[in-house]
Motif scaffolding. Structure first.
Motif, short mmCIF file in Angstrom:
data_model
loop_
_atom_site.label_atom_id
_atom_site.label_comp_id
_atom_site.label_asym_id
_atom_site.label_seq_id
_atom_site.Cartn_x
_atom_site.Cartn_y
_atom_site.Cartn_z
N GLN A 188 0.81 -1.22 0.00
CA GLN A 188 0.00 0.00 0.00
C GLN A 188 0.84 1.27 0.00
N HIS A 189 2.15 1.14 0.02
CA HIS A 189 3.01 2.33 -0.01
C HIS A 189 2.83 3.05 -1.34
N PRO A 190 2.80 4.40 -1.35
CA PRO A 190 2.62 5.14 -2.60
C PRO A 190 3.63 4.79 -3.69
N LEU A 191 4.85 4.40 -3.29
CA LEU A 191 5.87 4.08 -4.30
C LEU A 191 5.75 2.65 -4.82
N ALA A 192 4.95 1.82 -4.18
CA ALA A 192 4.89 0.41 -4.56
C ALA A 192 4.31 0.20 -5.95
N ARG A 193 3.51 1.14 -6.43
CA ARG A 193 2.87 0.97 -7.74
C ARG A 193 3.74 1.46 -8.88
N ALA A 200 16.29 9.76 -6.15
CA ALA A 200 15.74 11.04 -5.69
C ALA A 200 14.28 10.90 -5.25
N ASP A 201 13.57 9.89 -5.75
CA ASP A 201 12.18 9.69 -5.36
C ASP A 201 12.03 9.26 -3.91
N LEU A 202 13.13 8.85 -3.30
CA LEU A 202 13.08 8.36 -1.92
C LEU A 202 13.43 9.42 -0.89
N GLU A 203 13.81 10.60 -1.33
CA GLU A 203 14.36 11.60 -0.43
C GLU A 203 13.41 11.98 0.70
N HIS A 204 12.13 12.07 0.41
CA HIS A 204 11.17 12.53 1.42
C HIS A 204 10.38 11.38 2.05
N ALA A 205 10.82 10.15 1.83
CA ALA A 205 10.12 8.99 2.41
C ALA A 205 10.46 8.85 3.89
N ASP A 249 4.29 -3.65 6.17
CA ASP A 249 2.99 -4.00 5.59
C ASP A 249 1.88 -3.04 6.03
N THR A 250 2.01 -2.50 7.23
CA THR A 250 0.90 -1.71 7.79
C THR A 250 1.16 -0.21 7.83
N ARG A 251 2.39 0.22 7.61
CA ARG A 251 2.73 1.64 7.68
C ARG A 251 3.44 2.06 6.38
N PRO A 252 3.35 3.34 6.01
CA PRO A 252 4.04 3.81 4.79
C PRO A 252 5.53 4.03 5.04
N LEU A 253 6.25 2.92 5.17
CA LEU A 253 7.67 2.95 5.52
C LEU A 253 8.50 2.26 4.45
N LEU A 254 9.79 2.66 4.39
CA LEU A 254 10.78 1.99 3.56
C LEU A 254 11.84 1.39 4.47
N LYS A 272 7.03 -5.61 -1.24
CA LYS A 272 7.48 -5.17 -2.56
C LYS A 272 8.92 -4.69 -2.51
N VAL A 273 9.72 -5.10 -3.50
CA VAL A 273 11.06 -4.56 -3.68
C VAL A 273 10.96 -3.44 -4.71
N LEU A 274 11.40 -2.26 -4.35
CA LEU A 274 11.29 -1.11 -5.26
C LEU A 274 12.30 -1.22 -6.40
N PRO A 275 11.87 -0.88 -7.62
CA PRO A 275 12.77 -0.94 -8.79
C PRO A 275 13.69 0.28 -8.83
N LEU A 276 14.86 0.13 -8.26
CA LEU A 276 15.80 1.24 -8.11
C LEU A 276 17.15 0.91 -8.74
N PRO A 277 17.88 1.91 -9.20
CA PRO A 277 19.23 1.68 -9.73
C PRO A 277 20.24 1.55 -8.58
N LEU A 278 20.14 0.45 -7.83
CA LEU A 278 21.02 0.21 -6.69
C LEU A 278 21.89 -1.02 -6.96
N ASP A 279 23.15 -0.92 -6.65
CA ASP A 279 24.05 -2.06 -6.76
C ASP A 279 24.77 -2.20 -5.41
#
Length: 313
Positions: A188-193, A200-205, A249-254, A272-279
């Motif tokens: 249910q996290h806004p970024l999960a979809r 940069a999309d994670l800066e304010h999470a 699962d229950t809170r909007p957390l990363l 959900k694993v977020l699709p990020l350019p992380l290595d």
């Protein structure tokens, strides 16, 4: 006169029975003679007599009596971890004997970290038990810091964990699965979809921070420093995986976590694993085994795990 350790040992070997150890453990756990007696299937006078026997052998009180029950003395508190370990080893011995009498193909004692359980054993044990239904596998989860103790005390035949910096003498490590750090969240996290994300999309999470001293916390701090973020954080810090997954699962957390630990929940569609350019590679998961002397049941499990690892790669 000082009581020598050899005298105490001879007394214990000659006089102490398993019931004495059970009484000590139950009294400490329940804090009441009557409840301890009920738990042991004995009468209250019988348990009182067992305690008196122990205190006479030790020449020291083990419990302080009061109106509400009993409280262990400092000596009893120091003895309790050893007593519980002895009782635990007796239980393992009973399992071993029972398996032999039941014509099983043997027992293998496995110690595993959370990563080893989720990233390896959860994947292979169902198939292994189907292929070897007569092999009994006794699995205990241990903290990474307790891996050496499991080997030193002989309480484990195999250990599933990350590749250690130093492999214990007489043992060897077989890597089975590569690992990496990922950023995870609930469905249910806004970024999960999102199908594609930039860092940069994670800066304010809002983040669920990892426990201090963990490898995940070190990588998390490095990521924050590299990106120049000062993130909002949840005020709960834990090493307990189920609690972490429930919060995600229950809170909007990363959370930044090893994929191996998260894998079963992702595969069941719960996180959900977020699709990020992380290595961010992490030490591989594998099995620590003795170089010599592993029993047939252990050899079967190792062979099955290594065969599965070859298919994953």
């Amino acid at each position: 006169m000082t009581l020598r350790s050899s005298v105490v040992l001879n007394r214990l070997l000659a006089k102490v029975r398993v019931r004495h150890l059970q009484a000590l453990a139950r009294l400490a756990e329940l804090g009441n003679v009557n409840r301890a007696a009920q738990a042991m299937g004995m009468t209250q006078p019988a348990v009182t007599l067992l305690l008196a026997d122990l205190e006479r052998l030790m020449e020291a009180p083990l419990f302080v009596r009061h109106a509400r029950g009993v409280t262990p003395t400092p000596l009893a508190r120091e003895l309790l971890p050893l007593v519980r370990q002895m009782l635990g080893r007796l239980e393992e011995s009973a399992e071993l004997v029972a398996s032999r009498l039941d014509h099983q193909q043997g027992t293998v004692r496995v110690a595993t970290t959370a990563a080893g359980a989720n990233g390896l054993l959860a994947q292979v044990l169902p198939g292994f038990l189907a292929a070897h239904p007569q092999v009994q596998v006794l699995v205990n989860e241990v903290d990474i810091l307790a891996v050496s103790a499991s080997i030193d005390t002989g309480s484990a035949d195999l250990v599933f964990c990350r590749q250690p910096a130093v492999v214990p003498q007489g043992w060897r490590f077989a890597p089975c699965q590569d690992d990496r750090f990922v950023v995870a969240c609930g469905l249910q996290h806004p970024l999960a979809r999102r199908k594609r994300l930039a860092l940069a999309d994670l800066e304010h999470a809002t983040w669920l921070p990892n426990a201090m001293g963990s490898a995940a916390r070190d990588r998390y701090e490095q990521l924050l420093q590299q990106q120049g973020w000062t993130p909002r954080t949840c005020q709960i810090v834990t090493r307990i995986s189920p609690l972490t997954w429930t919060l995600l699962d229950t809170r909007p957390l990363l959370a930044l976590v090893p994929f191996s630990v998260l894998r079963p929940w992702v595969e069941r569609g719960q996180l959900k694993v977020l699709p990020l350019p992380l290595d961010l590679p992490f030490e591989p998961l594998g099995v620590l085994r003795p170089a010599e002397g592993l029993g047939p049941a252990g050899e079967r499990l190792v062979a099955y795990v290594l065969e599965a690892a070859g298919e994953w790669r």
